[in-house]
Structures are given as C-alpha cells and as structure tokens.
Design an enzyme around this catalytic site. Structure first.
Site, short mmCIF file in Angstrom:
data_model
loop_
_atom_site.label_atom_id
_atom_site.label_comp_id
_atom_site.label_asym_id
_atom_site.label_seq_id
_atom_site.Cartn_x
_atom_site.Cartn_y
_atom_site.Cartn_z
N GLU A 52 0.86 -1.20 0.00
CA GLU A 52 0.00 0.00 0.00
C GLU A 52 0.90 1.25 0.00
OE1 GLU A 52 -2.43 0.48 3.58
OE2 GLU A 52 -3.88 1.66 2.45
N LYS A 136 -9.69 1.57 -2.48
CA LYS A 136 -9.95 1.09 -1.12
C LYS A 136 -11.40 1.38 -0.75
CE LYS A 136 -7.47 1.33 3.34
NZ LYS A 136 -6.27 1.94 3.95
N CYS A 178 -5.64 -3.19 2.51
CA CYS A 178 -5.42 -2.96 3.94
C CYS A 178 -6.68 -3.09 4.80
CB CYS A 178 -4.72 -1.63 4.14
SG CYS A 178 -3.86 -1.56 5.72
N1 LIG Z 1 -3.94 1.08 7.47
C1 LIG Z 1 -5.10 0.48 7.31
O1 LIG Z 1 -5.80 0.71 6.33
C2 LIG Z 1 -5.61 -0.53 8.26
C3 LIG Z 1 -4.97 -0.77 9.55
O2 LIG Z 1 -3.84 -0.36 9.86
C4 LIG Z 1 -5.75 -1.58 10.50
O3 LIG Z 1 -6.86 -2.02 10.13
O4 LIG Z 1 -5.32 -1.77 11.62
#
Ligand SMILES: NC(=O)CC(=O)C(=O)O
Length: 304
Positions: A52, A136, A178
């Site tokens: 990401e 996302k 993520c």
């Molecule tokens: N960074 C993210 O999108 C998610 C995350 O760090 C988490 O769900 O914990």
C-alpha cells in the site's frame, strides 16, 4: 457423467510480496520498486505484489501532494509517472503486477477546482496492460486512545466495488487494500466468484499489526479456503506512520507459509491449486452452507 469443475488455479505459480522500503522521494521509490520487482522476477515469481502507498509515505498529509490522475486511461506520462512505471515493471519482467496502491486524483470535469482522492491499486498484465483498478472500499478511520488515531476519510473517498481480476494463465484473484481485510463480506464475495487467492497490499501499524494482521490473513484464508497474500511496506521509524511489516502468504488451510519481519525483504511461495481442492475436500464448507438459515452475501446486489 458428472464433470468436475475446472481448477481455480490452472497451474502452479510463484507469488512474491515485496516488503518495500519507501521514503519521501517519489522518483526514488519508483526506481527502487522497479529494482525489487526485477529481483523477485529473477527468482521465478510470476505474480508480484507491492505494498500500500509504495510510492509515498503513508498518511493523510501526504495523499494530495503524491496523488496522480489515472484518467483518461492511459494517463499522460507527465502527470502519472507511477502508472507508467508500474506498466513498465510488469512488461519488462513478463509478470503480473499487483501494484500496491497509490494516491489517485480525480478532477471534476465541470469544476476543475473540485478534487477527489482515492487510495487505488492498479494491476498490470505481463504485456504492461492495465487489467484492473481497486479503490480502497473501507477507509481507515480508527481511534484507539493513547495509541493511534487515523482518519483517511478526512482526505480520501471510498471505492464502491469488489475487485476480481482474471490472470488468464492462472485464474482469478481478488484484490483489496489494507483495512478492507477486516471485512469478511468483501473477501467472501470475491472468493465465491472463483478466486484462487485474495491479495491485500496493506500498511497495518505497530498497534494494530501485532494484534490483527496475521490473524486477519489467516481468517480470510480459512473462511474462503484460498491463498491469502498480505504485502506491507517495510517499517521506517523516521516516518510519521510506523508500518507493521510482516508481509505473509497463508495457504487454503490458513497455514502461514512465509512471513517477513519488519525490514525490507521479499517473501514468496509456490501456490498449487491442489492445496485448494484438498482443503475443500477435507472440510467441505462449500456444500454445507445453509442459505436457508442465512443469506448468501455473494448473491446480494453489489456496486452503485
Ligand atoms: N492502514 C489500514 O488501512 C488498516 C490498519 O492499519 C488496521 O486495520 O489496523
């Protein structure tokens, strides 16, 4: 005579996750990503995943200044260097590239001062053609007092679709980013479209990472009896956001085949469709679901 369904994974394939060390310079990040993709490809990986926000630091303060337009498609080189760099990485190495994610800029056609930002993953074919984009869907808005407060929705807008990409030599993969990994419905809907793997570029942090990152990778694998790849940036303790690292690949029985520490590295595994069939034969969830007791979320209408 009953014919068995075609295998989800048509032939074995090596998948690699690049736990990339990125910094503040976008051109340096792109050049460095290209060299690590080359390194992974030379080991025989045919599906390669970047993390990401691989072209920028991760954080709401950075999204607007690093964002690139992806429209019209293909976008011009001058405005969208990451798009062209990713396409070249895929083409030059003859691989499928799940290009982590980058901040995306959309400028309104009717009002050029109106700008929308997304956290977007681009997937390229071995000929460098764009196969799919995933924005996302679930924005990372959390508040754990004394530990971490993050509000992507201050800057970003959410995507609105499930993303399944066909990689013709191998089969289908589901792609999400993520925080999306925390939502089993998204994974389930993608998996029931016939994916052999769910792939998540992601940047958990040093609070939520140790609690949930590995667990969620294994959870999505065991729920859906597919491979799951999680690809994080390497940790940079000089940055404002400390990524957890620990990129991993879990198999369809939710065994973690390989897992990184927090440093820059490449983790890879050989994926084999037989492992999916074996898991599903031994524990036949597919045939035991009770859609008379609860609805099949994969049949619900999705999208706008
Ligand atoms: N960074 C993210 O999108 C998610 C995350 O760090 C988490 O769900 O914990």
């Amino acid at each position: 005579m009953a014919t068995s369904p075609p295998p989800l994974l048509k032939q074995p394939v090596k998948l690699a996750c690049i736990q990339l060390a990125s910094g503040p310079s976008k051109p340096t990040n792109l050049t460095h990503a290209a060299s690590k993709v080359r390194e992974a490809a030379l080991t025989g990986a045919k599906i390669i995943v970047l993390p990401e926000c691989f072209n920028s630091p991760y954080g709401c303060d950075y999204f607007p200044s690093y964002a690139e337009p992806l429209l019209p498609s293909p976008p011009p080189l001058e405005t969208s260097p990451s798009f062209h760099a990713l396409s070249a990485m895929a083409r030059n190495n003859n691989i499928y590239l799940i290009g982590g994610s980058i901040p995306e800029l959309v400028v309104s056609l009717t009002d050029p001062s109106s700008k929308t930002y997304y956290n977007t993953s681009l997937t390229f074919s071995p000929s460098g053609e764009l196969l799919a984009t995933h924005r996302k869907v679930h924005l990372f808005d959390i508040d754990i007092p004394g530990k971490i407060t993050f509000k992507e929705s201050d800057v970003l807008s959410p995507g609105d679709k499930v993303t399944v990409v066909d990689l013709p030599e191998y089969g289908k993969v589901g792609i999400a980013i993520c925080y999306d990994v925390r939502f089993p419905e998204l994974a389930m809907i993608a998996a029931r479209q016939g994916c052999f793997a769910l792939i998540y570029p992601g940047a958990f942090n040093t609070t939520t990472g140790p609690m949930h990152w590995r667990l969620l990778g294994q959870a999505r694998a065991v729920d859906n009896q597919v491979y799951v790849a999680l690809c994080s940036p390497a940790r940079d303790v000089g940055a404002s956001y400390h990524a957890w690292g620990h990129s991993s690949i879990s198999d369809p029985m939710a065994q973690v085949l390989v897992e990184a520490d927090e440093n820059e590295t490449i983790v890879s595994a050989d994926l084999d469709g037989g492992r999916i069939e074996e898991a599903r034969k031994g524990i036949p969830l597919r045939d035991q679901r009770r859609f008379d007791v609860y609805p099949d979320v994969s049949k619900a209408k999705v999208g706008p």
